[in-house]
Design a protein around this motif. Structure first.
Motif, mmCIF file in Angstrom:
data_model
loop_
_atom_site.group_PDB
_atom_site.id
_atom_site.type_symbol
_atom_site.label_atom_id
_atom_site.label_comp_id
_atom_site.label_asym_id
_atom_site.label_seq_id
_atom_site.Cartn_x
_atom_site.Cartn_y
_atom_site.Cartn_z
ATOM 1 N N ARG A 1 6.356 -7.862 -9.106
ATOM 2 C CA ARG A 1 7.133 -9.087 -8.955
ATOM 3 C C ARG A 1 6.219 -10.076 -8.251
ATOM 4 O O ARG A 1 5.502 -9.715 -7.333
ATOM 5 C CB ARG A 1 8.364 -8.855 -8.077
ATOM 6 C CG ARG A 1 9.336 -7.851 -8.588
ATOM 7 C CD ARG A 1 10.462 -8.509 -9.345
ATOM 8 N NE ARG A 1 11.366 -7.488 -9.891
ATOM 9 C CZ ARG A 1 11.069 -6.730 -10.943
ATOM 10 N NH1 ARG A 1 9.907 -6.851 -11.537
ATOM 11 N NH2 ARG A 1 11.937 -5.849 -11.388
ATOM 12 N N ARG A 2 6.296 -11.293 -8.652
ATOM 13 C CA ARG A 2 5.403 -12.300 -8.084
ATOM 14 C C ARG A 2 5.604 -12.460 -6.569
ATOM 15 O O ARG A 2 4.749 -12.982 -5.866
ATOM 16 C CB ARG A 2 5.643 -13.667 -8.756
ATOM 17 C CG ARG A 2 5.129 -13.722 -10.172
ATOM 18 C CD ARG A 2 3.904 -14.647 -10.274
ATOM 19 N NE ARG A 2 2.755 -13.915 -10.757
ATOM 20 C CZ ARG A 2 1.547 -14.003 -10.199
ATOM 21 N NH1 ARG A 2 1.360 -14.759 -9.142
ATOM 22 N NH2 ARG A 2 0.544 -13.331 -10.689
ATOM 23 N N ASP A 3 6.747 -12.011 -6.071
ATOM 24 C CA ASP A 3 7.051 -12.222 -4.660
ATOM 25 C C ASP A 3 6.147 -11.415 -3.745
ATOM 26 O O ASP A 3 5.849 -11.832 -2.638
ATOM 27 C CB ASP A 3 8.495 -11.826 -4.331
ATOM 28 C CG ASP A 3 9.440 -12.038 -5.495
ATOM 29 O OD1 ASP A 3 8.981 -12.060 -6.650
ATOM 30 O OD2 ASP A 3 10.641 -12.170 -5.249
#
Lengths: 331, 331
Positions: free
Chosen positions: A154-156
């Motif tokens: 996830r980009r987070d």
DNA sequence: AACGAGTGCGCAAACGGTTGCGGTGGAAAA
DNA sequence: TTTTCCACCGCAACCGTTTGCGCACTCGTT
């Protein structure tokens, strides 16, 4: 009977606790004589600062959380070792938790880390983890979360791992270059993205090389035992492979046990290559060829990324870990 | 942006923080309606109690310390796993520290545990630990300390381990019963009392059986590599043993590597038996016979003793861990 | 003599949650 | 009508350490 506090020292010297506190850290406002006296008394009484109180007051725990899916002997011990060394060098302490490869366990562990006020969290996700929302409570409050090895992209969250697709491909290519054309693939739990990516690399390389991807030659197992059983089945196939790619040490053990049990000659009848932390492939003779995937390096890099985040330094989203091929014997 | 506190909830509901606190734990003084409202708001706001504040206020950390000499892959992972499971089940958290097999590291770790206010400490001592006075600061304040596996037997601390002398003797006896008379012995760091005791059991059994104790057939090594080197030397001796007793998995790996490198047939030319956590001896074919010394069991018993002490239940000084012989193939 | 600049230290509040004690208000008992 | 009692809740202190602020006192300067 209780432990010595700054108040005790203050009372003994007829000064204020605040003066004691400052004296103990050489605050310029305090005279050298007072500093001397305070330190001497502190020494005599065996004063140890109460880290709980300090953490509480500063709203800093000096604690880093580490959540791993399981405490297996193959990979995580070296990761833990490297992480703990770094964490300690930074003056922090490490809390190691394992999720038993379940989402529930991971969520519980995350909650515990939250309640304890960890200042950073390192996670290798469980096989059940697709949704990573349980980490958001932490990131929302500015607590950095780093995923390593068993990741969900996830980009987070920054991630630390090897380029699984490429690395798996390289190992397959190595077998191909040595003349093997019927390459079996052994992978961990199919829900793990690390398994998916390594399998993807394996299949893609086979296709790129013009080889057939045979489902009978591919199996998934989440323990040495099941890997051994699956391998035994493969060895019973009418059309047998001439080589095996194992994505981990754990599977390698099962595979070797199956081959040895059936008296399969290695690498004569069956060549083996794997991705490994570096120790296990040398247990047998001849040694097994492997792509060295160092747990210590993964741990060190993951810890480094985390501390950069804690210091608000920019960090890349992807943090690749280097691997190198260790070719042994004739394989 | 910071985390939600009881004060926030109190402000929102125009009530006192103390009421919130009591409501959250169903205190009988609080009306059902208030309890409902408080819990609902707490839920909505995602309230998580600050464990640091609670620990501080109660002067209880709910933390257990675990100090191990080194994070090797053979034994401690399973110990950690068992301990963590129990510790978590008790509502505590576990802090794992390793001392790098040095006294200094162990002392530092102990100090950290002290400062963090751990409520109990489990220790497998370093190779350098003879003096155990660094633990006394803890015991004096009523914090229980339990030693396991790598122990130093001081009456002050309960210990958890197998009966090393007897167990080593039994393994030697097993080899004797299978007809082997020239039994080599491989032991860990000679400073470790566990090495001394197992060697003692080995030598005593040889003597009881009327066999000679040959110094050339005894070596100490603190890693697989050195064990392999020492074993290779033994294999070059003019008078070679016909069997080997290895006191651990780690040494077994080196021994096997040396034997395989020299093409020594097992168990034909060389029988092997060891004390093991149970996995490693099965890596080869035929499997190696071993005395099963379960890390998980050691961890579980050590944790159990510790929690008994925390609850002020009487505990025995010696806590023996059971072992059982696993005989494999013809050895 | 008055002023300014430092030096050395104390006071008190704060971090978040808990808890003994005390108070209010309403209903039941006298 | 007065007393008693209980249900419900607020007040304030506390855990150990830190820190902004301010006070008293000493010197050196005009």
């Amino acid at each position: 009977m209780g432990r010595i506090t700054v108040k005790d020292i203050a009372r003994l010297l007829n000064i204020n606790p605040s003066t004691v506190s400052r004296a103990l850290k050489d605050h310029p406002d305090i005279s050298k004589e007072t500093i001397e006296k305070v330190k001497q008394v502190a020494e005599e009484l065996g004063y140890e600062p109460n880290l709980q109180a300090i953490s509480f007051r500063n709203r800093k725990s000096r604690l880093i959380g580490l959540i791993i899916p399981d405490m297996n002997m193959y990979f995580f011990p070296s990761v833990i070792k490297a992480i703990e060394d770094r964490v300690r060098a930074e003056g922090y302490n490490l809390l190691v938790l394992h999720s038993n490869n379940s989402l529930r366990g991971e969520q519980n562990n995350t909650k515990i880390c939250d309640r304890l006020g960890v200042e950073g969290l390192l996670v290798s996700v469980s096989a059940e983890s697709e949704n990573l929302s349980h980490f958001e409570e932490l990131t929302e409050r500015g607590v950095p979360v780093v995923l390593f090895d068993r990741i969900v992209d996830r980009r987070d969250f920054p991630i630390v791992c090897i380029d699984d697709v490429q690395v798996a491909g390289k190992v397959v290519k190595h077998l191909y270059d040595r003349g093997f054309r019927k390459i079996c693939g052994a992978f961990d739990d199919p829900h793990l993205s690390i398994s998916k990516r390594r399998r993807q690399g394996y299949e893609k390389m086979l296709q790129d090389l013009g080889l057939e991807v045979k489902p009978e030659w591919i199996f998934h197992a989440d323990s040495s035992e099941t890997a051994g059983e699956k391998m035994a089945e493969v060895l019973d196939l009418p059309d047998q492979p001439d080589a095996i790619f194992s994505m981990s040490d754990q599977l390698l053990v099962g595979i070797m046990q199956a081959c040895l049990a059936k008296g399969v000659e290695i690498p004569g009848e069956m060549a083996i290559a794997c991705i490994s932390n570096g120790l296990v492939p040398n247990f047998w003779k001849p040694h097994i060829t492997y792509m060295h995937h160092s747990g210590e390096e993964v741990g060190a890099i993951a810890a480094n990324v985390l501390f950069n985040m804690i210091r608000n330094n920019p960090v890349p989203h992807m943090n690749w870990v280097e691997t190198n091929m260790v070719v042994q014997s004739s394989t």
